[in-house]
Design an enzyme around this catalytic site. Sequence first.
Site, PDB file in Angstrom:
ATOM      1  N   ARG A 223       0.631  -1.161   0.005  1.00 53.98           N
ATOM      2  CA  ARG A 223       0.104  -0.001   0.050  1.00 53.98           C
ATOM      3  C   ARG A 223       0.690   1.378   0.100  1.00 53.98           C
ATOM      4  NH1 ARG A 223      -5.673  -0.176   1.627  1.00 53.98           N
ATOM      5  NH2 ARG A 223      -6.267  -2.295   0.785  1.00 53.98           N
TER       6      ARG A 223
ATOM      7  N   ARG B  63      -3.826   6.778   0.984  1.00 57.23           N
ATOM      8  CA  ARG B  63      -4.179   8.055   1.618  1.00 57.23           C
ATOM      9  C   ARG B  63      -3.403   8.631   2.501  1.00 57.23           C
ATOM     10  NH1 ARG B  63      -9.566   5.026   3.562  1.00 57.23           N
ATOM     11  NH2 ARG B  63      -7.981   3.537   3.694  1.00 57.23           N
TER      12      ARG B  63
ATOM     13  N   ARG C 164      -7.617  11.827  -5.354  1.00 54.91           N
ATOM     14  CA  ARG C 164      -8.834  11.356  -4.852  1.00 54.91           C
ATOM     15  C   ARG C 164      -9.898  12.365  -4.584  1.00 54.91           C
ATOM     16  NH1 ARG C 164     -12.166   8.694  -3.427  1.00 54.91           N
ATOM     17  NH2 ARG C 164     -12.239   7.537  -1.740  1.00 54.91           N
TER      18      ARG C 164
ATOM     19  N   ASP D 118      -6.989  -2.594  -7.389  1.00 54.13           N
ATOM     20  CA  ASP D 118      -7.634  -3.017  -6.261  1.00 54.13           C
ATOM     21  C   ASP D 118      -7.823  -4.396  -6.567  1.00 54.13           C
ATOM     22  OD1 ASP D 118      -8.678  -2.338  -3.321  1.00 54.13           O
ATOM     23  OD2 ASP D 118     -10.027  -3.573  -4.239  1.00 54.13           O
TER      24      ASP D 118
ATOM     25  N   TYR E 106     -14.614 -12.597  -0.088  1.00 52.55           N
ATOM     26  CA  TYR E 106     -15.279 -11.243  -0.454  1.00 52.55           C
ATOM     27  C   TYR E 106     -16.594 -11.608  -1.269  1.00 52.55           C
ATOM     28  CZ  TYR E 106     -11.771  -7.793   1.203  1.00 52.55           C
ATOM     29  OH  TYR E 106     -10.913  -7.127   1.941  1.00 52.55           O
TER      30      TYR E 106
HETATM   31  O1  CP3 Z   1       0.097   1.266  -3.420  1.00 55.36           O
HETATM   32  C1  CP3 Z   1      -0.737   0.275  -3.326  1.00 55.36           C
HETATM   33  O2  CP3 Z   1      -0.742  -0.813  -2.702  1.00 55.36           O
HETATM   34  C2  CP3 Z   1      -2.013   0.676  -3.837  1.00 55.36           C
HETATM   35  C3  CP3 Z   1      -2.562  -0.136  -4.447  1.00 55.36           C
HETATM   36  C4  CP3 Z   1      -3.895  -1.475  -3.903  1.00 55.36           C
HETATM   37  C5  CP3 Z   1      -4.973  -0.955  -3.336  1.00 55.36           C
HETATM   38  N1  CP3 Z   1      -5.477  -1.920  -2.930  1.00 55.36           N
HETATM   39  C6  CP3 Z   1      -5.592   0.538  -3.552  1.00 55.36           C
HETATM   40  C7  CP3 Z   1      -6.655   0.820  -2.646  1.00 55.36           C
HETATM   41  C8  CP3 Z   1      -3.586  -2.500  -3.609  1.00 55.36           C
HETATM   42  C9  CP3 Z   1      -2.318  -3.477  -3.876  1.00 55.36           C
HETATM   43  C10 CP3 Z   1      -4.596  -3.090  -3.099  1.00 55.36           C
HETATM   44  C11 CP3 Z   1      -5.014  -4.491  -2.401  1.00 55.36           C
HETATM   45  C12 CP3 Z   1      -6.164  -4.754  -1.562  1.00 55.36           C
HETATM   46  N2  CP3 Z   1      -7.433  -4.434  -1.660  1.00 55.36           N
HETATM   47  C13 CP3 Z   1      -6.171  -5.842  -0.676  1.00 55.36           C
HETATM   48  C14 CP3 Z   1      -5.054  -6.588  -0.504  1.00 55.36           C
HETATM   49  C15 CP3 Z   1      -4.195  -5.954   0.409  1.00 55.36           C
HETATM   50  C16 CP3 Z   1      -4.136  -6.254   1.885  1.00 55.36           C
HETATM   51  O3  CP3 Z   1      -4.108  -5.165   2.435  1.00 55.36           O
HETATM   52  O4  CP3 Z   1      -4.088  -7.336   2.221  1.00 55.36           O
HETATM   53  C17 CP3 Z   1      -7.488  -5.729  -0.079  1.00 55.36           C
HETATM   54  C18 CP3 Z   1      -7.770  -6.794   1.018  1.00 55.36           C
HETATM   55  C19 CP3 Z   1      -8.329  -4.866  -0.852  1.00 55.36           C
HETATM   56  C20 CP3 Z   1      -9.766  -4.598  -0.623  1.00 55.36           C
HETATM   57  C21 CP3 Z   1      -9.637  -3.172  -0.265  1.00 55.36           C
HETATM   58  N3  CP3 Z   1      -9.736  -2.169  -0.962  1.00 55.36           N
HETATM   59  C22 CP3 Z   1     -10.151  -2.567   1.184  1.00 55.36           C
HETATM   60  C23 CP3 Z   1     -10.600  -3.847   2.331  1.00 55.36           C
HETATM   61  C24 CP3 Z   1     -10.234  -1.404   1.260  1.00 55.36           C
HETATM   62  C25 CP3 Z   1     -10.809  -0.349   2.079  1.00 55.36           C
HETATM   63  C26 CP3 Z   1      -9.737  -0.465   3.250  1.00 55.36           C
HETATM   64  C27 CP3 Z   1      -9.348   0.906   3.514  1.00 55.36           C
HETATM   65  O5  CP3 Z   1      -8.354   1.208   3.797  1.00 55.36           O
HETATM   66  O6  CP3 Z   1     -10.303   1.885   3.609  1.00 55.36           O
HETATM   67  C28 CP3 Z   1      -9.762  -0.987  -0.229  1.00 55.36           C
HETATM   68  C29 CP3 Z   1      -9.729   0.168  -0.449  1.00 55.36           C
HETATM   69  C30 CP3 Z   1      -8.502   0.675  -1.134  1.00 55.36           C
HETATM   70  N4  CP3 Z   1      -7.727   0.210  -2.334  1.00 55.36           N
HETATM   71  C31 CP3 Z   1      -7.742   2.012  -1.009  1.00 55.36           C
HETATM   72  C32 CP3 Z   1      -6.530   1.885  -1.723  1.00 55.36           C
HETATM   73  C33 CP3 Z   1      -5.478   3.019  -1.792  1.00 55.36           C
HETATM   74  C34 CP3 Z   1      -8.094   2.994   0.019  1.00 55.36           C
HETATM   75  C35 CP3 Z   1      -9.206   3.871  -0.171  1.00 55.36           C
HETATM   76  C36 CP3 Z   1      -9.514   4.785  -1.012  1.00 55.36           C
HETATM   77  O7  CP3 Z   1      -8.773   5.385  -1.787  1.00 55.36           O
HETATM   78  O8  CP3 Z   1     -10.584   5.369  -0.760  1.00 55.36           O
END
Ligand code: CP3
Length: 361
Positions: free
Chosen positions: A38, A42, A51, A87, A163
């Site tokens: 990640r 944010r 964003r 994602d 999911y």
């Molecule tokens: O640099 C990076 O790694 C960003 C790319 C990335 C995102 N999601 C963007 C994202 C990656 C590699 C992911 C993978 C992802 N997504 C996982 C596996 C990684 C892990 O943490 O185990 C999972 C479980 C998800 C599903 C997901 N996406 C969730 C549960 C959430 C919400 C959680 C939160 O932090 O709010 C997301 C949202 C998300 N995906 C964000 C980002 C940057 C944050 C939200 C946003 O910009 O609104």
Amino acid sequence: METTNENPAVVETVLDGSRFVRACLRRPVDRTPVWFLRQAGRYMQEYRDVRKHHTLVEICMQPELAAEVTITAAEKLGVDAAIIFADLLLPLAPMGLPFEFQAGEGPVVHHPVRTAEDVRALRTDRTDELAYVARAIEKVAAHFRDRLGIIGFCGAPYTLASYMIEGGGSRNYINTKRMMYGDTTSWRGLLDKLVVVLTEYCLLQVQAGADVIQIFDSWVGSLGLADYRDYALEASKRLVQAVQKMGVPVIYFGVETAGLLSAMASTGADVIGLDWRQPLNEGWRTVGYGHAVQGNLDPITLFAPLEVLELRVKEILRAAGGRPGHIFNLGHGIVPGTPVENVQAVVRMVREFRLEEAARG
Ligand code: CP3
């Protein structure tokens, strides 16, 4: 000269971009490569600015934006690899499961998969709709050329199935396990469909220029070893091996996996991602030295004073002991609110680390 390097000639030949890929393959490198789970998100002002004008899914689906966010984060941190901004949930849409991200709630799948009929209705023939991820990777690859490793990724079958069935995040995975135990035929049918889609999705990414694929089995720690072996391992193994046939190394990552590590390693993944709950040397011993490892700083250590942070970073590097095949990373993703300068400080610490110096304390 750094002690991780067995052969002085290697110093000349390790290009910045190949350091990370070489480490995935357990080849000697001039220093430990580093990137962060990640790393674009944010906690970074530049991401928050993008964003403000776009939803998460819009950023993912517009290659120009996804590439910009990927590149900005990697350059700002000075890491050795860039993970494509996308994602885990994206493949659900072409399978026929619309979802959205609700503020503060994480992903929500509108019609979760609960019955045999739901599994039968899932499509596996529209993976080309994910081509926007490939277009973003092409842009990132054109930007970095050989300077950085480029990581494509997807979810593992178990984590994505959870999911799809729960309809979002879960605490106890009751619906998932109910299908897994109670309607094993549908469960296996669901994983089979995921393997088909995810294999094609990874192929798109590799053809576009991904050097390595990371498979996120983020929630696999909800399974005991017996259930992992009986209900999840085989599908992960098929995916790992299908991706390796494309000619790229695979990183297989999960959280709370201490009891699962040797089973996870039996997928044949080149690299196993370790969470922070056990020391890296213990994790690596369990995984086996025939695999590289990635990890494993607690992401919340990034909120600690620099002296504490440095102590923990050095402990991890010392635990790796200069053995080829360690990629420095966190044990899970950076969380919102993390001070960017501390993430940058970790990059510096890893770059400057010398094994002999650390041994002296
Ligand atoms: O640099 C990076 O790694 C960003 C790319 C990335 C995102 N999601 C963007 C994202 C990656 C590699 C992911 C993978 C992802 N997504 C996982 C596996 C990684 C892990 O943490 O185990 C999972 C479980 C998800 C599903 C997901 N996406 C969730 C549960 C959430 C919400 C959680 C939160 O932090 O709010 C997301 C949202 C998300 N995906 C964000 C980002 C940057 C944050 C939200 C946003 O910009 O609104």
